[in-house]
Design a protein around this motif. Structure first.
Motif, mmCIF file in Angstrom:
data_model
loop_
_atom_site.group_PDB
_atom_site.id
_atom_site.type_symbol
_atom_site.label_atom_id
_atom_site.label_comp_id
_atom_site.label_asym_id
_atom_site.label_seq_id
_atom_site.Cartn_x
_atom_site.Cartn_y
_atom_site.Cartn_z
ATOM 1 N N LEU A 248 8.287 4.660 -13.189
ATOM 2 C CA LEU A 248 7.085 3.840 -13.008
ATOM 3 C C LEU A 248 6.906 2.850 -14.147
ATOM 4 O O LEU A 248 7.306 3.105 -15.282
ATOM 5 C CB LEU A 248 5.851 4.741 -12.917
ATOM 6 N N ARG A 249 6.280 1.719 -13.820
ATOM 7 C CA ARG A 249 5.961 0.665 -14.777
ATOM 8 C C ARG A 249 4.493 0.275 -14.613
ATOM 9 O O ARG A 249 3.982 0.201 -13.505
ATOM 10 C CB ARG A 249 6.825 -0.579 -14.531
ATOM 11 N N ARG A 250 3.817 -0.001 -15.741
ATOM 12 C CA ARG A 250 2.407 -0.434 -15.719
ATOM 13 C C ARG A 250 2.326 -1.895 -16.115
ATOM 14 O O ARG A 250 2.847 -2.303 -17.160
ATOM 15 C CB ARG A 250 1.586 0.404 -16.695
ATOM 16 N N CYS A 251 1.675 -2.700 -15.283
ATOM 17 C CA CYS A 251 1.428 -4.100 -15.596
ATOM 18 C C CYS A 251 0.431 -4.160 -16.746
ATOM 19 O O CYS A 251 -0.646 -3.553 -16.674
ATOM 20 C CB CYS A 251 0.870 -4.823 -14.369
ATOM 21 N N LEU A 252 0.775 -4.895 -17.801
ATOM 22 C CA LEU A 252 -0.114 -4.966 -18.964
ATOM 23 C C LEU A 252 -1.154 -6.069 -18.846
ATOM 24 O O LEU A 252 -1.898 -6.323 -19.782
ATOM 25 C CB LEU A 252 0.706 -5.114 -20.247
ATOM 26 N N GLU A 253 -1.243 -6.681 -17.680
ATOM 27 C CA GLU A 253 -2.324 -7.628 -17.438
ATOM 28 C C GLU A 253 -3.435 -6.998 -16.603
ATOM 29 O O GLU A 253 -4.613 -7.181 -16.884
ATOM 30 C CB GLU A 253 -1.803 -8.892 -16.751
ATOM 31 N N CYS A 254 -3.058 -6.226 -15.564
ATOM 32 C CA CYS A 254 -4.085 -5.715 -14.652
ATOM 33 C C CYS A 254 -4.064 -4.195 -14.455
ATOM 34 O O CYS A 254 -4.946 -3.653 -13.804
ATOM 35 C CB CYS A 254 -3.973 -6.405 -13.299
ATOM 36 N N GLY A 255 -3.037 -3.502 -14.971
ATOM 37 C CA GLY A 255 -2.985 -2.049 -14.819
ATOM 38 C C GLY A 255 -2.293 -1.558 -13.556
ATOM 39 O O GLY A 255 -2.249 -0.358 -13.290
ATOM 40 N N HIS A 256 -1.727 -2.469 -12.763
ATOM 41 C CA HIS A 256 -0.995 -2.063 -11.560
ATOM 42 C C HIS A 256 0.146 -1.118 -11.945
ATOM 43 O O HIS A 256 0.865 -1.369 -12.908
ATOM 44 C CB HIS A 256 -0.418 -3.303 -10.869
ATOM 45 N N ILE A 257 0.301 -0.032 -11.209
ATOM 46 C CA ILE A 257 1.431 0.871 -11.400
ATOM 47 C C ILE A 257 2.412 0.624 -10.265
ATOM 48 O O ILE A 257 2.065 0.743 -9.086
ATOM 49 C CB ILE A 257 0.999 2.354 -11.402
ATOM 50 N N GLY A 258 3.629 0.241 -10.635
ATOM 51 C CA GLY A 258 4.668 -0.032 -9.651
ATOM 52 C C GLY A 258 5.947 0.694 -10.006
ATOM 53 O O GLY A 258 6.156 1.095 -11.142
ATOM 54 N N CYS A 259 6.802 0.852 -9.016
ATOM 55 C CA CYS A 259 8.071 1.544 -9.238
ATOM 56 C C CYS A 259 9.134 0.574 -9.750
ATOM 57 O O CYS A 259 9.064 -0.631 -9.530
ATOM 58 C CB CYS A 259 8.526 2.263 -7.976
ATOM 59 N N CYS A 260 10.127 1.130 -10.437
ATOM 60 C CA CYS A 260 11.180 0.346 -11.074
ATOM 61 C C CYS A 260 12.198 -0.185 -10.064
ATOM 62 O O CYS A 260 12.168 0.168 -8.886
ATOM 63 C CB CYS A 260 11.891 1.200 -12.117
ATOM 64 N N ASP A 261 13.126 -0.990 -10.537
ATOM 65 C CA ASP A 261 14.144 -1.575 -9.674
ATOM 66 C C ASP A 261 15.187 -0.576 -9.200
ATOM 67 O O ASP A 261 15.971 -0.886 -8.307
ATOM 68 C CB ASP A 261 14.821 -2.761 -10.366
ATOM 69 N N SER A 262 15.219 0.624 -9.764
ATOM 70 C CA SER A 262 16.090 1.695 -9.250
ATOM 71 C C SER A 262 15.434 2.415 -8.075
ATOM 72 O O SER A 262 16.079 3.213 -7.405
ATOM 73 C CB SER A 262 16.410 2.707 -10.353
ATOM 74 N N GLN B 95 5.045 -2.246 -18.939
ATOM 75 C CA GLN B 95 5.402 -1.218 -19.909
ATOM 76 C C GLN B 95 5.852 0.007 -19.129
ATOM 77 O O GLN B 95 5.316 0.291 -18.047
ATOM 78 C CB GLN B 95 4.200 -0.857 -20.776
ATOM 79 N N SER B 96 6.831 0.715 -19.671
ATOM 80 C CA SER B 96 7.245 1.956 -19.026
ATOM 81 C C SER B 96 6.032 2.861 -18.879
ATOM 82 O O SER B 96 5.222 2.983 -19.795
ATOM 83 C CB SER B 96 8.314 2.656 -19.857
#
Length: 85
Positions: A34-48, A67-68
């Motif tokens: 998982l990755r966290r957007c450091l602008e809005c806090g969105h949690i998204g999955c990685c490119d793997s 950020q990881s």
């Protein structure tokens, strides 16, 4: 190499979906990391991950830095400058 302006100006927003990838949770998908957007806090999955939702979030919003969101990791990545911080 100097750190890019995006990495030096990041915020620390609360994660929107601390339990996992926002889009995967909504559709019953799975993720690898998982990755966290450091602008809005969105949690998204990685490119793997099958959905690659962190990168899709960048393309949809132009929010430059993630950020990881993995325990024990604190690295950051700027999509705009392809630079790790």
């Amino acid at each position: 190499m100097a750190i890019c302006e995006h990495l030096s100006e990041t915020g620390d927003p609360a994660p929107k979906t601390p339990e996992g990838c926002e889009e995967c949770l909504a559709i019953g998908g799975r993720w690898v990391h998982l990755r966290r957007c450091l602008e809005c806090g969105h949690i998204g999955c990685c490119d793997s991950s099958p959905g690659k939702h962190a990168t899709k979030h960048f393309h949809d919003t132009s929010h430059p830095v993630v950020q990881s969101y993995e325990r024990g990791e604190d690295w950051r990545w700027c999509f705009v400058d392809s630079q790790m911080g």
